[in-house]
Design a protein around this motif. Structure first.
Motif, PDB file in Angstrom:
ATOM      1  N   CYS A  11       0.867  -1.176   0.000  1.00  0.00           N
ATOM      2  CA  CYS A  11       0.000   0.000   0.000  1.00  0.00           C
ATOM      3  C   CYS A  11       0.901   1.223   0.000  1.00  0.00           C
ATOM      4  O   CYS A  11       1.624   1.474   0.975  1.00  0.00           O
ATOM      5  CB  CYS A  11      -0.918   0.019   1.220  1.00  0.00           C
ATOM      6  SG  CYS A  11      -2.073   1.417   1.234  1.00  0.00           S
ATOM      7  N   ALA A  15      -1.171   9.184   1.350  1.00  0.00           N
ATOM      8  CA  ALA A  15      -2.183   8.996   2.392  1.00  0.00           C
ATOM      9  C   ALA A  15      -2.269   7.539   2.860  1.00  0.00           C
ATOM     10  O   ALA A  15      -3.253   7.156   3.499  1.00  0.00           O
ATOM     11  CB  ALA A  15      -3.545   9.458   1.885  1.00  0.00           C
ATOM     12  N   ALA A  16      -1.244   6.734   2.563  1.00  0.00           N
ATOM     13  CA  ALA A  16      -1.291   5.311   2.923  1.00  0.00           C
ATOM     14  C   ALA A  16      -1.420   5.110   4.436  1.00  0.00           C
ATOM     15  O   ALA A  16      -2.218   4.291   4.897  1.00  0.00           O
ATOM     16  CB  ALA A  16      -0.049   4.597   2.402  1.00  0.00           C
ATOM     17  N   LYS A  18      -2.653   7.194   6.765  1.00  0.00           N
ATOM     18  CA  LYS A  18      -3.978   7.614   7.225  1.00  0.00           C
ATOM     19  C   LYS A  18      -5.039   6.592   6.848  1.00  0.00           C
ATOM     20  O   LYS A  18      -5.926   6.265   7.653  1.00  0.00           O
ATOM     21  CB  LYS A  18      -4.322   8.981   6.638  1.00  0.00           C
ATOM     22  CG  LYS A  18      -5.657   9.535   7.119  1.00  0.00           C
ATOM     23  CD  LYS A  18      -5.911  10.919   6.533  1.00  0.00           C
ATOM     24  CE  LYS A  18      -7.246  11.484   7.016  1.00  0.00           C
ATOM     25  NZ  LYS A  18      -7.512  12.825   6.429  1.00  0.00           N
ATOM     26  N   PHE A  19      -4.951   6.089   5.633  1.00  0.00           N
ATOM     27  CA  PHE A  19      -5.914   5.095   5.171  1.00  0.00           C
ATOM     28  C   PHE A  19      -5.842   3.823   6.010  1.00  0.00           C
ATOM     29  O   PHE A  19      -6.867   3.342   6.528  1.00  0.00           O
ATOM     30  CB  PHE A  19      -5.659   4.773   3.698  1.00  0.00           C
ATOM     31  CG  PHE A  19      -6.381   3.556   3.212  1.00  0.00           C
ATOM     32  CD1 PHE A  19      -7.772   3.510   3.185  1.00  0.00           C
ATOM     33  CD2 PHE A  19      -5.683   2.439   2.775  1.00  0.00           C
ATOM     34  CE1 PHE A  19      -8.447   2.373   2.747  1.00  0.00           C
ATOM     35  CE2 PHE A  19      -6.333   1.309   2.326  1.00  0.00           C
ATOM     36  CZ  PHE A  19      -7.730   1.278   2.316  1.00  0.00           C
ATOM     37  N   GLN A  23      -8.251   1.286   9.085  1.00  0.00           N
ATOM     38  CA  GLN A  23      -8.714  -0.017   8.629  1.00  0.00           C
ATOM     39  C   GLN A  23      -8.183  -1.189   9.458  1.00  0.00           C
ATOM     40  O   GLN A  23      -8.849  -2.214   9.583  1.00  0.00           O
ATOM     41  CB  GLN A  23      -8.285  -0.242   7.167  1.00  0.00           C
ATOM     42  CG  GLN A  23      -8.890   0.741   6.180  1.00  0.00           C
ATOM     43  CD  GLN A  23     -10.390   0.610   6.081  1.00  0.00           C
ATOM     44  OE1 GLN A  23     -10.944  -0.482   6.194  1.00  0.00           O
ATOM     45  NE2 GLN A  23     -11.084   1.728   5.892  1.00  0.00           N
ATOM     46  N   TYR A  80     -12.460   1.070  -0.083  1.00  0.00           N
ATOM     47  CA  TYR A  80     -12.347   2.297   0.707  1.00  0.00           C
ATOM     48  C   TYR A  80     -11.186   3.185   0.268  1.00  0.00           C
ATOM     49  O   TYR A  80     -11.183   4.383   0.570  1.00  0.00           O
ATOM     50  CB  TYR A  80     -12.176   1.945   2.184  1.00  0.00           C
ATOM     51  CG  TYR A  80     -13.213   0.971   2.694  1.00  0.00           C
ATOM     52  CD1 TYR A  80     -14.512   1.377   2.966  1.00  0.00           C
ATOM     53  CD2 TYR A  80     -12.900  -0.377   2.879  1.00  0.00           C
ATOM     54  CE1 TYR A  80     -15.474   0.483   3.412  1.00  0.00           C
ATOM     55  CE2 TYR A  80     -13.855  -1.283   3.333  1.00  0.00           C
ATOM     56  CZ  TYR A  80     -15.131  -0.847   3.593  1.00  0.00           C
ATOM     57  OH  TYR A  80     -16.087  -1.740   4.034  1.00  0.00           O
ATOM     58  N   ILE A  81     -10.223   2.626  -0.432  1.00  0.00           N
ATOM     59  CA  ILE A  81      -9.009   3.382  -0.753  1.00  0.00           C
ATOM     60  C   ILE A  81      -9.254   4.465  -1.801  1.00  0.00           C
ATOM     61  O   ILE A  81      -8.446   5.385  -1.959  1.00  0.00           O
ATOM     62  CB  ILE A  81      -7.884   2.427  -1.217  1.00  0.00           C
ATOM     63  CG1 ILE A  81      -6.520   3.088  -1.006  1.00  0.00           C
ATOM     64  CG2 ILE A  81      -8.096   1.983  -2.660  1.00  0.00           C
ATOM     65  CD1 ILE A  81      -5.362   2.148  -1.203  1.00  0.00           C
ATOM     66  N   PHE A  84      -8.716   8.045  -0.837  1.00  0.00           N
ATOM     67  CA  PHE A  84      -7.398   8.431  -0.338  1.00  0.00           C
ATOM     68  C   PHE A  84      -6.372   8.431  -1.475  1.00  0.00           C
ATOM     69  O   PHE A  84      -6.543   7.727  -2.471  1.00  0.00           O
ATOM     70  CB  PHE A  84      -6.932   7.452   0.750  1.00  0.00           C
ATOM     71  CG  PHE A  84      -7.772   7.440   1.990  1.00  0.00           C
ATOM     72  CD1 PHE A  84      -7.422   8.188   3.098  1.00  0.00           C
ATOM     73  CD2 PHE A  84      -8.929   6.674   2.035  1.00  0.00           C
ATOM     74  CE1 PHE A  84      -8.209   8.176   4.241  1.00  0.00           C
ATOM     75  CE2 PHE A  84      -9.722   6.649   3.181  1.00  0.00           C
ATOM     76  CZ  PHE A  84      -9.358   7.410   4.278  1.00  0.00           C
ATOM     77  N   ALA A  86      -3.712   6.850  -2.291  1.00  0.00           N
ATOM     78  CA  ALA A  86      -2.952   5.633  -2.000  1.00  0.00           C
ATOM     79  C   ALA A  86      -3.327   4.565  -3.018  1.00  0.00           C
ATOM     80  O   ALA A  86      -4.402   4.624  -3.623  1.00  0.00           O
ATOM     81  CB  ALA A  86      -3.227   5.155  -0.583  1.00  0.00           C
ATOM     82  N   TYR A 209     -11.231   2.046  13.857  1.00  0.00           N
ATOM     83  CA  TYR A 209     -10.932   1.309  12.638  1.00  0.00           C
ATOM     84  C   TYR A 209     -12.108   0.380  12.394  1.00  0.00           C
ATOM     85  O   TYR A 209     -12.969   0.201  13.284  1.00  0.00           O
ATOM     86  CB  TYR A 209      -9.612   0.525  12.751  1.00  0.00           C
ATOM     87  CG  TYR A 209      -9.562  -0.442  13.915  1.00  0.00           C
ATOM     88  CD1 TYR A 209     -10.035  -1.747  13.806  1.00  0.00           C
ATOM     89  CD2 TYR A 209      -9.044  -0.042  15.144  1.00  0.00           C
ATOM     90  CE1 TYR A 209      -9.990  -2.623  14.881  1.00  0.00           C
ATOM     91  CE2 TYR A 209      -9.002  -0.903  16.227  1.00  0.00           C
ATOM     92  CZ  TYR A 209      -9.470  -2.204  16.082  1.00  0.00           C
ATOM     93  OH  TYR A 209      -9.432  -3.070  17.152  1.00  0.00           O
TER      94      TYR A 209
END
Length: 314
Positions: A11, A15-16, A18-19, A23, A80-81, A84, A86, A209
């Motif tokens: 990943c 923003a990896a 934060k993402f 999760q 969800y990514i 972001f 990422a 998360y």
């Protein structure tokens, strides 16, 4: 030991962190180039979709997990990514994974690199490759190597260490009581049933998360009736992940989650079992009442008081 049955998901992106922090069960923000963590990905009900080792790379993060879970994990995170900056990518065929274990394993690394990770979860980064110390009675390391680095190391490694099977590595993982997940056992257990909180794979202070509310409620308000047990068993048929375990008072006592062969007809395994029954009466593999489990002690303590002391201040 060849660990090619294990894959790697990456990943990357600005923003990896934060993402992933929103999760995963582990504290992504606490990782640095010299520290890794076990962790899990849960569904909204708190059941595990994936188990992995997470480390920080130059461009983001790498998940080490069973190959069969790489694509399902990528598919879940991809939902969800999109919100972001990422990206997710399967690196399973780009990184060579090996295991190194036994008395003197750290000395081999010192001879090759003049350094070795000292503590469990420590990471040594060399030439775009990673050496991770993992739990074990004797020194034990995962090597995530770039192909050109693996080629250079193959001869000196085989000169100083015997080549063993991935089955031997799995036996060492079971001896360390490290949880595992397969396609057959996905969405069956919350993290505490896999003892993930006892091996540093769950943070109760990091914030929200996916599935966090369920996991936290079990930790502080619930009573955990099932957890991960270590056992050995003699049987003519190899146990399998997902296989049911019986006892006299409960037909569905639990489920096998990890297996390794020790010798002909003898296997080590990890299983999620109801604590009271598993500690109080004989239990056996479904379909073979003669395959009675010999429960072994865990190499770590599941101590509720430890987690109570670390309860986040509300």
């Amino acid at each position: 030991m060849d660990l090619s049955y294990q894959g790697i998901l990456g990943c990357d992106g600005a923003a990896a962190e934060k993402f992933l922090q929103g999760q995963l069960t582990c504290n992504v923000a606490a990782l640095n180039a010299s520290k890794s963590s076990l962790g899990g990905l849960c569904n909204p009900k708190g059941s595990l979709l994936s188990l992995f080792r997470l480390l920080k790379s130059d461009s983001g993060y790498l998940f080490g997990m069973r190959r069969e879970l790489v694509e399902p994990t990528r598919a879940v995170l991809s939902k969800y990514i999109v919100f972001f900056k990422a990206q997710l990518q399967d690196h399973s065929d780009e990184v060579i994974r090996l295991g190194l274990a036994g008395k003197g394993a750290d000395n081999i690394l010192y001879a090759l690199f003049d350094a070795a990770p000292e503590h469990v979860d420590d990471v040594l980064t060399i030439d775009g490759s990673w050496i991770i110390r993992v739990a074990g009675e004797q020194p034990r390391f995962e090597l995530w190597l770039q192909p050109e680095v693996a080629k250079k190391l193959w001869v000196p490694l085989t000169e100083h260490a015997n080549l063993a099977s991935s089955e031997h590595w799995e036996a060492l993982e079971i001896a360390a009581a490290l949880p595992d997940l397969t396609l057959a056992t996905r969405e069956q257990h919350i993290p505490q049933m896999m003892n993930l909180q006892a091996v540093g794979g769950v943070s109760f202070k990091k914030g929200c998360y996916t599935g966090q509310e369920i996991v936290a409620r079990m930790q502080y308000l619930g009573k955990l009736k099932r957890h991960l047990f270590r056992a050995e068993v003699s049987t003519s048929s190899r146990p399998s992940a997902g296989q049911t375990i019986h006892c006299q008072s409960k037909e569905d006592l639990g489920q096998v989650v990890r297996v390794a062969q020790l010798s002909d007809g003898r296997y080590a395994l990890l299983a999620v079992l109801y604590k009271q029954e598993a500690e109080g009466e004989p239990c056996w593999l479904a379909g073979d009442e003669s395959a009675v489990l010999d429960i072994q002690p865990l190499p770590y303590t599941i101590d509720p008081e430890v987690f109570e002391r670390n309860r986040p201040k509300l």
